[in-house]
Design a protein around this motif. Structure first.
Motif, mmCIF file in Angstrom:
data_model
loop_
_atom_site.group_PDB
_atom_site.id
_atom_site.type_symbol
_atom_site.label_atom_id
_atom_site.label_comp_id
_atom_site.label_asym_id
_atom_site.label_seq_id
_atom_site.Cartn_x
_atom_site.Cartn_y
_atom_site.Cartn_z
ATOM 1 N N MET A 1 0.829 -1.188 0.000
ATOM 2 C CA MET A 1 0.000 0.000 0.000
ATOM 3 C C MET A 1 0.879 1.260 0.000
ATOM 4 S SD MET A 1 -3.285 0.641 2.277
ATOM 5 C CE MET A 1 -3.969 2.195 2.639
ATOM 6 N N ILE A 2 2.007 1.207 0.708
ATOM 7 C CA ILE A 2 2.894 2.363 0.783
ATOM 8 C C ILE A 2 3.518 2.657 -0.584
ATOM 9 C CG2 ILE A 2 4.999 3.254 1.853
ATOM 10 C CD1 ILE A 2 2.627 3.153 3.734
ATOM 11 N N LYS A 3 3.922 1.599 -1.314
ATOM 12 C CA LYS A 3 4.504 1.810 -2.648
ATOM 13 C C LYS A 3 3.496 2.486 -3.573
ATOM 14 C CE LYS A 3 8.007 -1.746 -3.189
ATOM 15 N NZ LYS A 3 8.403 -2.922 -3.978
ATOM 16 N N GLY A 4 2.248 2.054 -3.511
ATOM 17 C CA GLY A 4 1.215 2.652 -4.346
ATOM 18 C C GLY A 4 0.975 4.108 -4.001
ATOM 19 N N LEU A 5 0.927 4.394 -2.697
ATOM 20 C CA LEU A 5 0.741 5.774 -2.255
ATOM 21 C C LEU A 5 1.912 6.644 -2.694
ATOM 22 C CD1 LEU A 5 -1.023 7.745 -0.703
ATOM 23 C CD2 LEU A 5 0.173 7.075 1.376
ATOM 24 N N LEU A 6 3.123 6.112 -2.594
ATOM 25 C CA LEU A 6 4.297 6.861 -3.052
ATOM 26 C C LEU A 6 4.264 7.084 -4.564
ATOM 27 C CD1 LEU A 6 7.150 5.301 -0.891
ATOM 28 C CD2 LEU A 6 6.215 7.614 -0.752
ATOM 29 N N ALA A 7 3.831 6.079 -5.312
ATOM 30 C CA ALA A 7 3.760 6.226 -6.771
ATOM 31 C C ALA A 7 2.746 7.296 -7.158
ATOM 32 C CB ALA A 7 3.401 4.895 -7.415
ATOM 33 N N ILE A 8 1.590 7.279 -6.519
ATOM 34 C CA ILE A 8 0.563 8.286 -6.820
ATOM 35 C C ILE A 8 1.038 9.669 -6.400
ATOM 36 C CG2 ILE A 8 -1.758 9.049 -6.207
ATOM 37 C CD1 ILE A 8 -2.551 6.070 -6.108
ATOM 38 N N SER A 9 1.653 9.767 -5.222
ATOM 39 C CA SER A 9 2.155 11.060 -4.753
ATOM 40 C C SER A 9 3.267 11.585 -5.659
ATOM 41 C CB SER A 9 2.677 10.927 -3.319
ATOM 42 O OG SER A 9 1.639 10.538 -2.458
ATOM 43 N N ALA A 10 4.145 10.689 -6.103
ATOM 44 C CA ALA A 10 5.222 11.110 -7.001
ATOM 45 C C ALA A 10 4.667 11.597 -8.331
ATOM 46 C CB ALA A 10 6.193 9.954 -7.224
ATOM 47 N N ALA A 11 3.661 10.906 -8.845
ATOM 48 C CA ALA A 11 3.057 11.330 -10.107
ATOM 49 C C ALA A 11 2.413 12.705 -9.959
ATOM 50 C CB ALA A 11 2.034 10.295 -10.573
ATOM 51 N N LEU A 12 1.725 12.936 -8.845
ATOM 52 C CA LEU A 12 1.127 14.251 -8.608
ATOM 53 C C LEU A 12 2.207 15.318 -8.458
ATOM 54 C CD1 LEU A 12 -1.385 15.949 -8.227
ATOM 55 C CD2 LEU A 12 -1.323 15.345 -5.797
ATOM 56 N N ALA A 13 3.305 14.968 -7.789
ATOM 57 C CA ALA A 13 4.406 15.924 -7.635
ATOM 58 C C ALA A 13 5.027 16.269 -8.986
ATOM 59 C CB ALA A 13 5.467 15.347 -6.690
ATOM 60 N N VAL A 14 5.136 15.287 -9.864
ATOM 61 C CA VAL A 14 5.653 15.550 -11.212
ATOM 62 C C VAL A 14 4.714 16.513 -11.947
ATOM 63 C CG1 VAL A 14 6.034 14.480 -13.475
ATOM 64 C CG2 VAL A 14 6.984 13.428 -11.429
ATOM 65 N N GLY A 15 3.412 16.267 -11.830
ATOM 66 C CA GLY A 15 2.445 17.168 -12.457
ATOM 67 C C GLY A 15 2.547 18.581 -11.913
ATOM 68 N N GLU A 16 2.673 18.702 -10.596
ATOM 69 C CA GLU A 16 2.819 20.025 -9.970
ATOM 70 C C GLU A 16 4.099 20.712 -10.446
ATOM 71 O OE1 GLU A 16 0.848 21.769 -8.003
ATOM 72 O OE2 GLU A 16 -0.662 20.270 -7.482
ATOM 73 N N ALA A 17 5.183 19.952 -10.538
ATOM 74 C CA ALA A 17 6.459 20.523 -10.973
ATOM 75 C C ALA A 17 6.377 21.009 -12.418
ATOM 76 C CB ALA A 17 7.579 19.493 -10.821
ATOM 77 N N ILE A 18 5.729 20.223 -13.270
ATOM 78 C CA ILE A 18 5.599 20.625 -14.682
ATOM 79 C C ILE A 18 4.812 21.923 -14.792
ATOM 80 C CG2 ILE A 18 4.537 20.002 -16.889
ATOM 81 C CD1 ILE A 18 5.266 17.069 -16.232
ATOM 82 N N VAL A 19 3.711 22.021 -14.061
ATOM 83 C CA VAL A 19 2.898 23.248 -14.112
ATOM 84 C C VAL A 19 3.679 24.427 -13.551
ATOM 85 C CG1 VAL A 19 0.851 24.365 -13.153
ATOM 86 C CG2 VAL A 19 0.680 22.072 -14.100
ATOM 87 N N TYR A 20 4.402 24.204 -12.466
ATOM 88 C CA TYR A 20 5.168 25.284 -11.848
ATOM 89 C C TYR A 20 6.277 25.777 -12.770
ATOM 90 C CZ TYR A 20 8.113 27.790 -8.551
ATOM 91 O OH TYR A 20 8.874 28.751 -7.931
ATOM 92 N N LEU A 21 6.984 24.851 -13.392
ATOM 93 C CA LEU A 21 8.132 25.223 -14.221
ATOM 94 C C LEU A 21 7.741 25.768 -15.596
ATOM 95 C CD1 LEU A 21 10.500 22.240 -13.365
ATOM 96 C CD2 LEU A 21 10.667 24.613 -12.559
ATOM 97 N N THR A 22 6.662 25.270 -16.157
ATOM 98 C CA THR A 22 6.279 25.684 -17.510
ATOM 99 C C THR A 22 5.158 26.716 -17.536
ATOM 100 O OG1 THR A 22 4.664 23.904 -17.729
ATOM 101 C CG2 THR A 22 6.923 23.435 -18.441
ATOM 102 N N GLN A 23 4.450 26.868 -16.423
ATOM 103 C CA GLN A 23 3.299 27.772 -16.341
ATOM 104 C C GLN A 23 2.194 27.388 -17.321
ATOM 105 O OE1 GLN A 23 3.010 30.171 -13.903
ATOM 106 N NE2 GLN A 23 4.906 29.241 -13.174
#
Length: 114
Positions: A1-23
């Motif tokens: 369950m922890i691996k899945g939560l980390l994978a989902i959180s990492a994917a959301l963090a990647v999305g947030e980073a892309i929006v932040y960096l590219t606007q």
């Protein structure tokens, strides 16, 4: 369950980073879903790692609907004022979505031989 939560959180963090960096004017959650899809396709994440957390989230889905419902109740005056505009936009976007999905399905469906 922890691996899945980390994978989902990492994917959301990647999305947030892309929006932040590219606007880009896209929701970070949508880009996160795309990142998770790519991670699944590239076999960086296994579907079995996600099943426990997704089952848990689906069982408690009603809790995620409470904040939007409360927000709707607190903004009833805005909804009443713009009701017909909201209704028209909802109907128009629904019809347009159905039309586009049907058109794409016709393009992608194999042709029947007579």
């Amino acid at each position: 369950m922890i691996k899945g939560l980390l994978a989902i959180s990492a994917a959301l963090a990647v999305g947030e980073a892309i929006v932040y960096l590219t606007q880009w004017p896209l929701p970070a959650s949508v880009l996160g879903l795309i990142a998770l899809f790519l991670a699944l396709q590239l076999k960086w994440v296994k579907i079995e790692e996600l099943t426990a957390i997704t089952d848990f989230l689906m069982q408690h889905l009603a809790l995620f609907l409470i904040p939007p419902c409360v927000a709707l109740i607190t903004h009833l005056d805005l909804i009443q004022r713009d009701f017909f505009a909201l209704l028209g936009a909802s109907v128009l976007s629904s019809v347009l979505l159905i039309w586009v999905v049907g058109w794409i399905e016709q393009l992608l469906a194999p042709k029947e031989r007579s």
